[in-house]
Write an enzyme that holds these catalytic residues in place. Structure first.
Site, mmCIF file in Angstrom:
data_model
loop_
_atom_site.group_PDB
_atom_site.id
_atom_site.type_symbol
_atom_site.label_atom_id
_atom_site.label_comp_id
_atom_site.label_asym_id
_atom_site.label_seq_id
_atom_site.Cartn_x
_atom_site.Cartn_y
_atom_site.Cartn_z
ATOM 1 N N GLU A 32 0.862 -1.186 0.000
ATOM 2 C CA GLU A 32 0.000 0.000 0.000
ATOM 3 C C GLU A 32 0.894 1.230 0.000
ATOM 4 O OE1 GLU A 32 -1.797 1.379 3.699
ATOM 5 O OE2 GLU A 32 -3.557 2.053 2.583
ATOM 6 N N ARG A 34 1.052 4.892 0.862
ATOM 7 C CA ARG A 34 0.320 5.946 1.557
ATOM 8 C C ARG A 34 0.765 7.282 0.953
ATOM 9 N NH1 ARG A 34 -2.596 5.258 6.375
ATOM 10 N NH2 ARG A 34 -2.804 7.487 6.059
ATOM 11 N N HIS A 118 -13.354 3.477 7.971
ATOM 12 C CA HIS A 118 -12.648 3.258 9.242
ATOM 13 C C HIS A 118 -13.440 3.846 10.396
ATOM 14 C CE1 HIS A 118 -9.559 3.328 6.122
ATOM 15 N NE2 HIS A 118 -8.861 2.537 6.900
ATOM 16 N N LYS A 144 -13.246 -2.554 2.150
ATOM 17 C CA LYS A 144 -12.441 -2.669 3.378
ATOM 18 C C LYS A 144 -13.156 -1.974 4.529
ATOM 19 C CE LYS A 144 -8.728 -0.111 3.603
ATOM 20 N NZ LYS A 144 -7.362 0.358 3.388
ATOM 21 N N THR A 202 1.726 1.568 10.344
ATOM 22 C CA THR A 202 0.902 2.720 9.972
ATOM 23 C C THR A 202 -0.415 2.698 10.758
ATOM 24 O OG1 THR A 202 -0.031 1.515 8.100
ATOM 25 C CG2 THR A 202 1.861 2.911 7.642
HETATM 26 O O1 LIG Z 1 -7.012 1.003 5.901
HETATM 27 C C1 LIG Z 1 -5.886 0.641 6.144
HETATM 28 C C2 LIG Z 1 -5.608 -0.365 7.152
HETATM 29 C C3 LIG Z 1 -4.719 0.210 8.233
HETATM 30 O O2 LIG Z 1 -5.422 1.229 8.919
HETATM 31 C C4 LIG Z 1 -4.414 -0.892 9.253
HETATM 32 O O3 LIG Z 1 -5.090 -0.866 10.278
HETATM 33 O O4 LIG Z 1 -3.551 -1.730 9.007
HETATM 34 C C5 LIG Z 1 -3.450 0.782 7.606
HETATM 35 C C6 LIG Z 1 -3.774 1.841 6.562
HETATM 36 O O5 LIG Z 1 -2.583 2.312 5.972
HETATM 37 C C7 LIG Z 1 -4.678 1.250 5.504
HETATM 38 O O6 LIG Z 1 -5.080 2.233 4.589
#
Ligand SMILES: O=C1C[C@@](O)(C(=O)O)C[C@@H](O)[C@@H]1O
Length: 217
Positions: A32, A34, A118, A144, A202
């Site tokens: 990923e 960022r 999230h 997600k 992260t």
């Molecule tokens: O959404 C996610 C998952 C995440 O928040 C994690 O909990 O590992 C880490 C973030 O960089 C990613 O975009």
């Protein structure tokens, strides 16, 4: 069955990010980027540097309001997201609220979108989570959902979502120390990958790439 990881890379310069990407993809199927950690003008430079590696990358440009670092306006962010999709990464991570509110952006993005949501404070009840999963699945086959576990049952509610996923490729787990094991168990329930780190986490509860290797059977 082989289980996949996605190394989350949050470096602050394109050269450092490209180096970390090369290292990550030696040992991980996905990474990923960022991109919200870079200066906005460095995003295209990074995408060019990534070249063919982009086929293994999820590109994320998280706004501050969703826990990220992108400093500009929503309009600027949406324009950059649309540009990113033209480089054809494996997936572009776009927040549910963003995609839901912007039909224009939906048209500009390709089909390879990871719709994300999230909750950094807690984990809602099952009914709400299920409704959210259904609503998110309307926008992409990749969804997600990441919440924060305060107690073990919070992780269980996130993992229970896999039984409602149907054809959706769902990544659902809980952040925080109490959620750590859900990052491993999600793989066994059908998550296409789990997020890990190489140099620094992260998010709370993330496994290191080497560490998770010791758990995966
Ligand atoms: O959404 C996610 C998952 C995440 O928040 C994690 O909990 O590992 C880490 C973030 O960089 C990613 O975009």
């Amino acid at each position: 069955m082989r289980y996949s990881t996605c190394v989350s890379i949050a470096e602050e310069g394109p050269a450092e990010m490209a180096k970390a990407l090369r290292t990550a993809l030696k040992k991980s199927d996905y990474a990923e980027l960022r991109l919200d950690y870079l200066e906005p003008e460095d995003v295209p430079k990074m995408l060019k540097k990534a070249g063919t590696m982009l086929g293994h990358c999820i590109c994320t440009l998280r706004p501050r309001i969703e826990g990220g670092r992108f400093p500009g306006t929503e309009k600027e962010r949406r324009d950059i997201l649309a540009d990113i999709s033209r480089y054809k990464p494996y997936l572009v991570d776009v927040e549910y609220d963003t995609i839901r509110k912007s039909p224009a952006l939906r048209r500009r993005l390709g089909r390879k979108v990871l719709v994300s949501w999230h909750d950094f404070k807690g984990t809602p009840q099952t009914g709400m989570l299920r409704r959210r999963l259904r609503a998110m699945s309307a926008y992409s086959t990749h969804v997600k959902m990441v919440c924060t576990a305060k107690k073990p049952a919070d992780s269980s509610r996130m993992l229970a979502l896999y039984s409602d996923a149907g054809r959706t490729k769902l990544v659902a787990f809980a952040m925080g120390e109490q959620g750590k094991m859900s990052r491993l168990l999600c793989l066994y329930l059908g998550s296409p990958f789990t997020y890990v780190y190489v140099s620094r986490p992260t998010a709370l509860g993330q496994f290191g790439l080497k560490e998770i290797g010791r758990y995966i059977a």
